[in-house]
Each structure stands twice: as structure tokens, then as C-alpha cells.
Design a protein around this motif. Structure first.
Motif, PDB file in Angstrom:
ATOM      1  N   GLU A 423       4.394 -46.317 -53.804  1.00 21.03           N
ATOM      2  CA  GLU A 423       5.851 -45.896 -53.917  1.00 21.03           C
ATOM      3  C   GLU A 423       6.432 -45.984 -55.103  1.00 21.03           C
ATOM      4  O   GLU A 423       7.110 -45.179 -55.739  1.00 21.03           O
ATOM      5  CB  GLU A 423       6.832 -46.350 -52.977  1.00 21.03           C
ATOM      6  CG  GLU A 423       6.346 -45.909 -51.244  1.00 21.03           C
ATOM      7  CD  GLU A 423       7.375 -46.383 -50.500  1.00 21.03           C
ATOM      8  OE1 GLU A 423       8.424 -46.887 -50.788  1.00 21.03           O
ATOM      9  OE2 GLU A 423       7.207 -46.237 -49.339  1.00 21.03           O
ATOM     10  N   ASP A 424       6.357 -47.245 -55.629  1.00 15.61           N
ATOM     11  CA  ASP A 424       6.893 -47.625 -57.186  1.00 15.61           C
ATOM     12  C   ASP A 424       6.257 -46.571 -58.151  1.00 15.61           C
ATOM     13  O   ASP A 424       7.023 -46.089 -58.913  1.00 15.61           O
ATOM     14  CB  ASP A 424       6.512 -48.989 -57.610  1.00 15.61           C
ATOM     15  CG  ASP A 424       7.545 -49.821 -56.714  1.00 15.61           C
ATOM     16  OD1 ASP A 424       8.432 -49.085 -56.256  1.00 15.61           O
ATOM     17  OD2 ASP A 424       7.300 -51.121 -56.469  1.00 15.61           O
ATOM     18  N   THR A 425       4.792 -46.562 -58.162  1.00 23.40           N
ATOM     19  CA  THR A 425       4.050 -45.628 -59.119  1.00 23.40           C
ATOM     20  C   THR A 425       4.625 -44.262 -58.972  1.00 23.40           C
ATOM     21  O   THR A 425       4.776 -43.616 -59.919  1.00 23.40           O
ATOM     22  CB  THR A 425       2.683 -45.863 -58.783  1.00 23.40           C
ATOM     23  OG1 THR A 425       2.352 -47.142 -59.034  1.00 23.40           O
ATOM     24  CG2 THR A 425       1.978 -45.013 -59.942  1.00 23.40           C
ATOM     25  N   THR A 426       4.624 -43.861 -57.694  1.00 25.24           N
ATOM     26  CA  THR A 426       5.391 -42.450 -57.475  1.00 25.24           C
ATOM     27  C   THR A 426       6.592 -41.987 -58.027  1.00 25.24           C
ATOM     28  O   THR A 426       6.484 -41.144 -58.784  1.00 25.24           O
ATOM     29  CB  THR A 426       5.160 -42.196 -55.933  1.00 25.24           C
ATOM     30  OG1 THR A 426       3.855 -42.295 -55.279  1.00 25.24           O
ATOM     31  CG2 THR A 426       5.708 -40.793 -55.636  1.00 25.24           C
ATOM     32  N   ALA A 427       7.546 -43.002 -57.819  1.00 26.49           N
ATOM     33  CA  ALA A 427       8.823 -42.846 -58.136  1.00 26.49           C
ATOM     34  C   ALA A 427       8.712 -42.877 -59.747  1.00 26.49           C
ATOM     35  O   ALA A 427       9.608 -41.968 -60.331  1.00 26.49           O
ATOM     36  CB  ALA A 427       9.706 -43.719 -57.700  1.00 26.49           C
ATOM     37  N   SER A 428       8.068 -43.752 -60.389  1.00 29.33           N
ATOM     38  CA  SER A 428       7.957 -43.786 -61.909  1.00 29.33           C
ATOM     39  C   SER A 428       7.590 -42.347 -62.446  1.00 29.33           C
ATOM     40  O   SER A 428       8.071 -41.894 -63.557  1.00 29.33           O
ATOM     41  CB  SER A 428       7.105 -44.850 -62.293  1.00 29.33           C
ATOM     42  OG  SER A 428       7.201 -45.060 -63.794  1.00 29.33           O
ATOM     43  N   LEU A 429       6.349 -41.821 -61.947  1.00 27.77           N
ATOM     44  CA  LEU A 429       5.514 -40.564 -62.257  1.00 27.77           C
ATOM     45  C   LEU A 429       6.629 -39.575 -62.311  1.00 27.77           C
ATOM     46  O   LEU A 429       6.886 -38.535 -62.988  1.00 27.77           O
ATOM     47  CB  LEU A 429       4.508 -40.415 -61.545  1.00 27.77           C
ATOM     48  CG  LEU A 429       3.306 -41.111 -62.202  1.00 27.77           C
ATOM     49  CD1 LEU A 429       2.090 -40.985 -61.479  1.00 27.77           C
ATOM     50  CD2 LEU A 429       2.903 -41.056 -63.813  1.00 27.77           C
TER      51      LEU A 429
END
Length: 546
Positions: A423-429
Motif C-alpha cells: 500500500e505504501d508503494t502504491t500510494a507513493s507511485l
């Protein structure tokens, strides 16, 4: 009319004289007709030459009233006309075949005629009529005594029922899939028979065709979760053809090759896509199938564009556009002919009096003219509605920007991710993508998935998946959408842009050529750039008058 009728005998004699003058010393016999039919199976001819041959065979068989020859050639003509896209002619021959078959009480030929007619009606968009014909065919199939032929025809009927869903929806998935599976089950029950190789060839041709359709269905309705199943079915289709030596049946590999090309193009596997499309072009030179060629051109255009091969993109874009326009024009003419012929037949049945026929013909002509105008007007209205939708979206975005600078509002309705991304990677991207969309860096001509991945400090696979899931598009379509949105905004907000040439608009919005820009613009907005600009100018003039 009476004057013409007096000369009927003279005209009849003249026609017969010309016919026998052309035939010369050639003797037409049942044996010569049978020999030509057998030779047609052994010789490799393109569709146009095969069509010409069977038109001659049909004419010869009728000249000596050879019923078996008439029926065999009529059946072949019915199938040939469908294969070249002339469905109205195919329907005519299916009606003739059904009539001939009923005279000799041959239920298999009757079933064949009805099922082919159902297929033609489906191709013409008449899906209710398609369903009724297939239900009618079931009655005649039930009367067949040969189990293998019954399985074969029932497989065809289930295929037709599956194809009858013009717009497959989620609610239709199970029903369509069950029809395909029942069709495949019926085909597999046909026994292999060395003494009847045609029957065996038909079986495996049908199985290959069903694998292809099931692969297409999975790719369309279950992506991206079941693309591996789709690919397996598609490869099974091609392997079924490649692994067999068909002796009695000419099997066409072009449809499965075309769809494999399209499938891999959609997955951004452009090397594979180009390879399959090129195979289609090579085979099509012999088969002469314009509809197959235009599909291959589309795949080549998309694939070469994806790998940034400008020259090949422009080449195949031009070939695709010219051929698709030609096919669309031919299709419209065929549809008009079908309407006129059906109307004419109905008139002759219900109106015996010559004066009534003339009156009804005039009414039909008027209806056709009015209907044609109405269809044209409705099409224009649809185009204008698409234009209005784009304008309304631009207006809404302009209001939003007054309080919050957002380039595009895209709902997050993507399916569940095929790969695990935190989720963190998704939010960042997603945050980085949002900034990218506002930066106008997407206008750079060399922008691609790799360069954007480097810019956002991520890997291409993650980025591609995030774009698919949260923007609902593959990377190329996503980039095209941003660029077209940019130029439509400029045209709407900055009147001077409406005076620029299309080539300049293409260049400023990051496209490699005017042709590519025009095609993508219409795909994204539903209207051409010239139409969009002309409507903006009209709207501006109306506002000045007010």
C-alpha cells in the motif's frame, strides 16, 4: 410493360444463343461438374477465384438440372460469400439451399442452411433473428440419424448462441462460457474416422476454432486475472491446426494468427505481436481477405508505435486507414442492397398488381431515403454528443482548477492487482503519477514506460501495473489520454490554437506524426480533430451573436 412482354421470347432466344456461343464445344455433364468440385478441393485458389469457379459450377449444374451439383455449389457459395463479408448474398444462397434441401427431404442440408443464415444475421447485427433461426435449426438437427453429424451441427448451434451476445456483460459470462463448453463437448464427441477424413478434419477445425473463441472470451471478460488461461486456449487453437495434416479440408490459420497478434500487442509483447501479424500478411496474399489484412495492419500499427518505430507506424497506419475506410464503404453499400432486396421480395409476395408494385416501390424508396437521412442525422447527433461530453468535462475541470489544480479526475475502479504491491508503494507511485500529470512532461516525444519509470524512481513492471489498476489503461493508452486531454484543453481555452494546422497540434502534444495524432484523437474523444475545432468555432460565433 406489355411491349416488353411481347419481346420475352426474343430475349430468351438471344440469351440462350449467347450462352451456347460462349460455351462452344464444351460438354457439360454430371461427371464434369463432379470432377470440377473434386479438383476445387485439391487446388489452392484464392477466395475470388474459388467464388468465380463455383458460380460457374452452379450455373452449369442448373443448365442440365443436376440437383446434387446445384446443392453442393449453392452450399459452397453460401459459405464463400459469408467468408468475404457479403452476408446478404450468403443469406440468399442459404434460402435457396434450404428450399432445395426440403424438396429432397435432406435434414442435414436444411440445418446447414439455417445455421449459416443465423451466422449471417448475427454478422449483420440482427441478434434476435439469429436466436430464432438457431432454435429452428435444433428441430432439424434432432431428426438426424448419424450421431457424428448430430454432434457437429449441435456444436455449430451452441457456437451461434454464444456469438448472439453482441455486448457480453458480466451477467452474461457464465451463459456464454457454458455455450462454448457445450459446443466443445459436442465437437469432441465426433469420432475420428480414417474412412471419412473430411468428418475428422471438420472435427479438429471446429475444436481449433472453439479454443480460439474461448481464448478471446477469457482475454476480453476476465482480464487481467485469467490472461494465462486465455493464452493457453489461444495456443491450443494454433497447435491443433499445426499438429494435424488436414487432407480433405482447407483450414484457415489467419483468424487465430490475427488474434494472437492482437493479444500480445495488448500485453505489450510487441515482438510476438509483429511476428504473428506478419504471418497473417503473408498468408493473406493467397487468401485475399481484406478484413483479415486490416486487422493485421492494426496490430502492426500499435506494435510499431509502442516500440517507437516511426516509419513503420506511419506506413501501417496509412494502410490501415485506407483499407478500413474502403471496407466501411463496401459494408454500407451491402447493407443498403440487403434492405432493398428484402423489401422488393416482400412487395412481390404481397402485391401482384403491377400498379401496386410501382406504388409500393416508390413508398419504399421514400422510406429508404428518409431512413438514410435519419440514420445519417442520428450518427451526426451521436458524434455531436461525444463532442459535448468532452466540452462538459473540460468545463468541470476548469471549475475544479479554480480551487484545486487537478489535471484529470480518474476514478479508482481498477480490478484487483495481478502482482503484490504494498500500500505504501502504491500510494507513493500514485502521488508521483499525479505530479507527472500536472508537469506536462508527458508531452516529450521520447517519453515511454522505461523513461517514466526512471523519472519516478521505480521499475517498469510496478509502474505498468499501477497504471492499469488505478488509471484503467495500459501505458500507451494512458500516455495518449494525457496528451489528447492537454490539446483539447488548449483548443477549448486558447482560441488561437484553433487556427493552427493539425500537424502543429500533433507536434505540440507530443505525437510523432499528424496521422497518428488524428487516429488517437478520434479514439480518445470520439470525434476527429477537424470536427472538434470546427464545432468550437461555431460555438464561439454563437456566443458573439448572443
Amino acid at each position: 410493360m406489355m411491349f416488353i412482354k411481347k419481346f420475352y421470347p426474343l430475349l430468351f432466344s438471344l440469351i440462350f444463343g449467347l450462352y451456347y456461343a460462349q460455351v462452344g464445344n464444351r460438354t457439360i455433364t454430371k461427371e464434369s461438374i463432379d470432377r470440377e468440385i473434386v479438383l476445387s478441393k485439391k487446388n489452392t485458389l484464392d477466395q475470388n477465384k474459388t467464388l468465380a469457379l463455383f458460380l460457374k459450377i452452379n450455373k452449369d449444374a442448373k443448365s442440365i438440372n443436376y440437383k446434387e451439383g446445384i446443392i453442393a455449389s449453392t452450399k459452397k457459395l453460401m459459405i464463400l460469400y459469408h467468408s468475404i463479408g457479403e452476408d446478404e448474398k450468403s443469406i440468399e444462397y442459404s434460402q435457396e439451399l434450404e428450399k432445395l434441401a426440403k424438396e429432397i427431404n435432406d435434414n442435414e442440408y436444411i440445418s446447414t442452411a439455417i445455421i449459416q443464415r443465423a451466422t449471417d444475421l448475427s454478422s449483420l447485427g440482427l441478434f434476435d433473428e439469429n436466436y430464432k433461426e438457431l432454435q429452428n435449426a435444433k428441430y432439424y438437427v434432432s431428426k438426424l440419424t448419424d450421431a457424428n453429424r448430430k454432434h457437429y451441427h449441435m456444436s455449430l448451434i451452441y457456437q451461434g448462441l454464444a456469438a448472439g451476445y453482441y455486448i457480453p456483460k458480466k451477467s452474461h459470462q457464465d451463459t456464454i462460457l457454458s455455450y462454448f463448453k457445450r459446443s466443445l463437448q459436442e465437437a469432441k464427441q465426433i469420432t475420428d474416422n480414417k474412412s471419412n477424413m473430411l468428418q475428422t478434419d471438420e472435427k479438429y477445425d471446429m475444436i481449433s476454432y472453439l479454443y480460439m473463441n474461448m481464448g478471446m472470451f477469457y482475454a476480453m471478460m476476465y482480464k487481467p486475472q485469467k490472461l494465462d488461461i486465455a493464452e493457453e486456449y489461444l495456443k491450443n487453437s494454433l497447435n491443433t491446426i499445426n499438429s494435424r495434416k488436414f487432407t480433405e479440408l482447407k483450414v484457415d490459420k489467419i483468424p487465430i494468427l490475427n488474434y494472437l497478434g492482437n493479444f500480445y500487442s495488448e500485453q505489450n509483447k510487441n515482438t510476438e505481436a509483429i511476428s504473428y501479424a506478419r504471418q497473417v500478411i503473408k498468408l493473406e496474399k493467397k487468401a485475399k481477405s481484406p478484413s483479415a489484412r486490416v486487422a493485421a495492419y492494426a496490430t502492426l500499427t500499435n506494435s510499431y508505435e509502442a516500440i517507437k518505430n516511426k516509419d513503420s507506424t506511419i506506413k501501417y497506419m496509412s494502410l490501415y486507414t485506407n483499407l478500413s475506410d474502403s471496407l466501411a464503404h463496401t459494408s454500407k453499400l451491402s447493407a443498403d442492397k440487403t434492405i432493398k432486396k428484402i423489401s422488393s421480395k416482400q412487395d412481390k409476395v404481397h402485391k401482384a398488381n403491377e400498379l401496386h408494385i410501382i406504388i409500393i416501390s416508390c413508398i419504399i424508396l421514400l422510406v429508404l431515403v428518409v431512413s438514410g437521412w435519419f440514420l445519417w442525422k442520428r450518427n451526426q447527433n451521436k458524434i455531436h454528443e461525444k463532442y459535448k461530453t468532452v466540452i462538459e468535462n473540460l468545463k468541470d475541470e476548469a471549475k475544479i482548477r479554480e480551487t484545486e489544480p487537478v489535471l484529470i479526475k480518474i476514478e479508482n475502479k481498477g480490478p484487483e492487482s495481478a502482482i503484490n504491491i504494498s500500500e505504501d508503494t502504491t500510494a507513493s507511485l500514485l502521488n508521483k503519477l499525479s505530479k507527472f500529470e500536472k508537469s506536462e512532461k508527458f508531452l516529450k516525444k521520447d517519453m515511454n514506460l522505461s523513461s517514466l519509470s526512471s523519472l519516478l524512481n521505480t521499475n517498469p513492471r510496478y509502474l505498468s501495473e499501477i497504471i492499469k489498476q488505478h488509471r484503467g489503461k495500459n501505458f500507451n493508452n494512458y500516455l495518449h489520454g494525457l496528451r489528447i486531454h492537454y490539446i483539447t484543453s488548449k483548443l477549448y481555452e486558447t482560441p488561437v490554437f484553433r487556427e493552427y494546422k493539425i500537424s502543429y497540434l500533433a507536434d505540440v502534444s507530443g505525437f510523432s506524426s499528424r496521422e497518428v495524432f488524428a487516429v488517437i484523437f478520434k479514439k480518445e474523444t470520439g470525434v476527429t480533430p477537424s470536427y472538434f475545432i470546427s464545432q468550437l468555432k461555431k460555438d464561439e460565433m454563437k456566443q458573439e451573436v448572443v
